[in-house]
Design an enzyme around this catalytic site. Structure first.
Site, PDB file in Angstrom:
ATOM      1  N   LYS A 232       0.926  -1.209  -0.066  1.00 33.21           N
ATOM      2  CA  LYS A 232      -0.031   0.063   0.031  1.00 33.21           C
ATOM      3  C   LYS A 232       0.890   1.256   0.068  1.00 33.21           C
ATOM      4  O   LYS A 232       0.661   2.129  -0.833  1.00 33.21           O
ATOM      5  CB  LYS A 232      -0.765  -0.022   0.999  1.00 33.21           C
ATOM      6  CG  LYS A 232      -1.991   0.950   1.348  1.00 33.21           C
ATOM      7  CD  LYS A 232      -3.014   1.234   2.565  1.00 33.21           C
ATOM      8  CE  LYS A 232      -3.981   2.114   2.314  1.00 33.21           C
ATOM      9  NZ  LYS A 232      -5.061   2.117   3.364  1.00 33.21           N
TER      10      LYS A 232
ATOM     11  N   GLU B  41       9.354  -6.020   4.347  1.00 30.91           N
ATOM     12  CA  GLU B  41       9.275  -7.381   4.236  1.00 30.91           C
ATOM     13  C   GLU B  41       9.026  -7.562   2.216  1.00 30.91           C
ATOM     14  O   GLU B  41       9.713  -8.527   1.691  1.00 30.91           O
ATOM     15  CB  GLU B  41       8.251  -8.218   4.866  1.00 30.91           C
ATOM     16  CG  GLU B  41       8.417  -7.954   6.175  1.00 30.91           C
ATOM     17  CD  GLU B  41       7.722  -7.136   6.823  1.00 30.91           C
ATOM     18  OE1 GLU B  41       7.027  -7.425   7.941  1.00 30.91           O
ATOM     19  OE2 GLU B  41       7.528  -6.258   6.302  1.00 30.91           O
TER      20      GLU B  41
ATOM     21  N   GLY C  82      -5.774  -2.640   3.987  1.00 29.63           N
ATOM     22  CA  GLY C  82      -5.205  -3.670   3.480  1.00 29.63           C
ATOM     23  C   GLY C  82      -6.100  -5.211   3.649  1.00 29.63           C
ATOM     24  O   GLY C  82      -6.207  -5.873   2.761  1.00 29.63           O
ATOM     25  N   ARG C  83      -6.746  -5.305   5.048  1.00 32.38           N
ATOM     26  CA  ARG C  83      -7.335  -6.385   5.105  1.00 32.38           C
ATOM     27  C   ARG C  83      -9.026  -6.437   4.340  1.00 32.38           C
ATOM     28  O   ARG C  83      -9.572  -7.263   4.026  1.00 32.38           O
ATOM     29  CB  ARG C  83      -7.475  -6.734   6.503  1.00 32.38           C
ATOM     30  CG  ARG C  83      -8.464  -5.742   7.364  1.00 32.38           C
ATOM     31  CD  ARG C  83      -8.075  -5.813   8.728  1.00 32.38           C
ATOM     32  NE  ARG C  83      -8.574  -4.768   9.645  1.00 32.38           N
ATOM     33  CZ  ARG C  83      -7.853  -3.529   9.802  1.00 32.38           C
ATOM     34  NH1 ARG C  83      -6.657  -3.278   9.233  1.00 32.38           N
ATOM     35  NH2 ARG C  83      -8.372  -2.679  10.571  1.00 32.38           N
TER      36      ARG C  83
ATOM     37  N   GLU D  44      -7.495  -7.882  13.691  1.00 29.19           N
ATOM     38  CA  GLU D  44      -6.804  -6.761  13.296  1.00 29.19           C
ATOM     39  C   GLU D  44      -7.952  -5.502  13.411  1.00 29.19           C
ATOM     40  O   GLU D  44      -7.568  -4.360  13.629  1.00 29.19           O
ATOM     41  CB  GLU D  44      -5.975  -6.582  12.024  1.00 29.19           C
ATOM     42  CG  GLU D  44      -5.207  -5.486  11.890  1.00 29.19           C
ATOM     43  CD  GLU D  44      -4.107  -5.808  10.678  1.00 29.19           C
ATOM     44  OE1 GLU D  44      -3.119  -6.240  10.919  1.00 29.19           O
ATOM     45  OE2 GLU D  44      -4.532  -5.551   9.442  1.00 29.19           O
TER      46      GLU D  44
ATOM     47  N   HIS E  47     -10.516 -34.452  14.169  1.00 31.17           N
ATOM     48  CA  HIS E  47      -9.643 -35.415  14.797  1.00 31.17           C
ATOM     49  C   HIS E  47      -8.334 -34.548  15.401  1.00 31.17           C
ATOM     50  O   HIS E  47      -7.417 -35.251  15.724  1.00 31.17           O
ATOM     51  CB  HIS E  47      -9.030 -36.307  13.737  1.00 31.17           C
ATOM     52  CG  HIS E  47     -10.294 -37.202  13.111  1.00 31.17           C
ATOM     53  ND1 HIS E  47     -10.586 -38.435  13.710  1.00 31.17           N
ATOM     54  CD2 HIS E  47     -11.257 -36.855  12.251  1.00 31.17           C
ATOM     55  CE1 HIS E  47     -11.564 -38.893  13.051  1.00 31.17           C
ATOM     56  NE2 HIS E  47     -11.920 -38.181  12.135  1.00 31.17           N
TER      57      HIS E  47
ATOM     58  N   LYS F 261       7.020  -3.334  14.442  1.00 27.90           N
ATOM     59  CA  LYS F 261       7.566  -2.879  13.305  1.00 27.90           C
ATOM     60  C   LYS F 261       8.773  -1.962  13.732  1.00 27.90           C
ATOM     61  O   LYS F 261      10.165  -1.940  13.154  1.00 27.90           O
ATOM     62  CB  LYS F 261       6.819  -2.531  12.333  1.00 27.90           C
ATOM     63  CG  LYS F 261       5.933  -3.080  11.535  1.00 27.90           C
ATOM     64  CD  LYS F 261       5.115  -2.356  10.635  1.00 27.90           C
ATOM     65  CE  LYS F 261       4.177  -3.274   9.890  1.00 27.90           C
ATOM     66  NZ  LYS F 261       3.317  -2.400   8.706  1.00 27.90           N
TER      67      LYS F 261
END
Length: 503
Positions: free
Chosen positions: A180, A186, A237-238, A323, A354, A476
């Site tokens: 963005k 990263e 972003g999400r 978030e 399981h 960060k």
């Protein structure tokens, strides 16, 4: 006063008792929208609780906040921003819709052009919402696509990029870089390494092979990107998969499939925008979420996808829910007066049965479980596969509610009291089920928009801001300080770890 009224309704009657007392319960707590069936009847709410929660929605000005969202007004106070992800699918303000339409046209043009080129693979590099949304879309529907195979790379761990690159022919690979701000450490590190991989393979001018997706196009151009696809900085972003961030889905499945995804979301948008409180599926789900987390003090909410194609849905929802609503202050900056978002976790049925369902049925941590299933299978194997899958899905909700009494367990255990105690199930454990008619771009778009609106509605009820995420910033900042070297200013434990790892 509404908080006190809701607190006074604790504990609610058992879910089985609620069914016994109300023949119309199933109909009142079920909704059908855009090919999705929602069954909230196994949650621990009754008419009085729902009425009080609707009163809470009135007190919280839910209608006003919903109107502000769709009008493109500021709803993210800490960043003084609107939240315009809905405009990416054409349901925001007229101005926001028009701006988003330009970006959508660019996505269609780039996707069409790249799909017509000799491109076999795409490396999609992003993190957070820039990776989780596209990964979910591709894992759910990418198998049926006829475009290049897309590999999502998010982790800064070089193993992630190395594994993805090993599956690609560098001469026929394009790189999509999603950031963005176009400053995400990263993502840009992975992008530089991907360019080095192309160059080492003899690809001339690797940067011309890149497509940058960003709300800071000038930075991408200064970096030397090939194609640049912008999106608005008011798209979080999400919530961004509807924007150019969803390009990998358009590359793999085609622009028409991307448009169908938007159409499903628009259908859910219209339902959320136009339905009153009594019929509104996202609001009803949000009220039940707030009731469980805020008032019943249930700290977890589990989501299980009973369809392999939706196996990444729990991971996607972890970011969307935690978030967004993992906040400890109100929009005004005051401390909240109770719990906010529950911890979202989950897995894929029947695998999870399981692995983790022991805790759901007999553990000491109680919270609602949500089962997401699809009526039509996505494969051509024998029908018994899908019948067993759905049978297990529906049985789990029934078993969580019913339980098994000690008397029943004694009868099954030959009178052995210790064995009977181990076989006793408390029951009265809440669950909800979402059943899709089929899994296609339209229904997946509707499902994801439902979850977005549910999160927004819950935030309004709790008086918090779902559109900022300041909680990720401190880590960060300190990671940058660690990379700068020197242990001064860090606690002894962190300093020792830095020394041991020699960073």
């Amino acid at each position: 006063m509404t908080h006190e009224a809701l607190d006074a309704m604790l504990p609610p009657p058992s879910i089985a008792e609620l069914f016994d007392a109300d023949d119309g319960r199933l109909a009142r707590l079920s909704r059908d929208v855009a090919g999705l069936h929602f069954d909230f009847s196994k949650l621990a709410v009754d008419g009085n609780i729902l009425a009080a929660l609707q009163a809470l929605a009135v007190e919280a000005d839910f209608s006003g906040w919903r109107q502000r969202l769709f009008a493109g007004e500021v709803v993210n106070a800490s960043e003084n921003r609107a939240a315009t992800h809905i405009a990416e699918r054409g349901t925001g303000s007229a101005a926001d819709n028009a701006a988003a339409a330009i970006g959508q046209a660019m996505v269609r043009d780039v996707a069409t052009r790249v799909r017509g080129e000799d491109v076999s693979h795409v490396l999609h590099i992003g993190i957070g919402g820039s990776a989780l949304g596209p990964a979910l879309l591709l894992d759910a529907l990418g198998r049926d696509g006829d475009g290049p195979v897309v590999h999502i790379v998010a982790n800064i761990d070089g193993e992630a990029l190395a594994r993805a690159a090993a599956q690609c022919d560098p001469a026929r690979t394009r790189i999509v870089i999603v950031s963005k701000t176009f400053s995400t450490t990263e993502t840009l590190t992975n992008a530089d390494s991907a360019l080095a991989w192309l160059a080492a393979a003899g690809v001339a001018d690797p940067r011309s092979r890149t497509i940058s997706v960003t709300a800071a196009p000038e930075r991408a151009r200064a970096w030397g990107a090939g194609d640049v696809l912008p999106f608005a900085d008011t798209v979080g972003g999400r919530y961004s998969l509807w924007s150019a961030v969803g390009l990998p889905f358009a590359l793999r499945c085609g622009p028409d499939a991307f448009a169908a995804l938007h159409a499903g979301a628009r259908a859910m948008d219209a339902h959320f925008r136009d339905s009153d409180a009594g019929q509104n599926a996202p609001l009803l789900a949000a009220m039940c979420d707030v009731w469980a987390a805020r008032y019943q003090r249930q700290p977890v909410r589990a989501v299980f996808a009973y369809d392999e194609r939706l196996r990444l849905l729990p991971a996607f929802l972890q970011q969307l829910e935690m978030e967004s609503n993992g906040k400890s202050v109100t929009r005004a900056g005051a401390p909240v007066d109770g719990p906010t978002a529950a911890v979202t976790w989950g897995g894929t049925g029947t695998d999870a049965q399981h692995a983790v369902f022991q805790l759901l049925h007999q553990g000491t941590v109680v919270g609602p479980a949500e089962f997401v299933a699809v009526r039509e299978p996505g494969h051509g194997l024998a029908a018994t596969h899908h019948r067993q899958l759905l049978a297990n899905c529906f049985a789990q909700g029934a078993a969580l509610m019913r339980g098994r009494t000690l008397e029943q367990a004694l009868a099954l255990s030959g009178g052995d009291a210790a064995l009977a105690a181990a076989k006793t199930f408390a029951g009265n454990r809440p669950s909800a089920t979402i059943l899709l008619d089929r899994l296609d771009p339209f229904s997946l778009g509707a499902l994801l928009a439902f979850y977005e609106h549910r999160v927004f509605a819950a935030a309004v009820l709790m008086g918090i801001n779902p559109f900022d995420q300041w909680g990720v910033e401190l880590g960060k900042e300190m990671a940058t300080a660690v990379m700068a070297g020197g242990a001064e200013g860090f606690d002894p434990s962190t300093a020792d770890l830095m020394a041991r790892a020699k960073i």
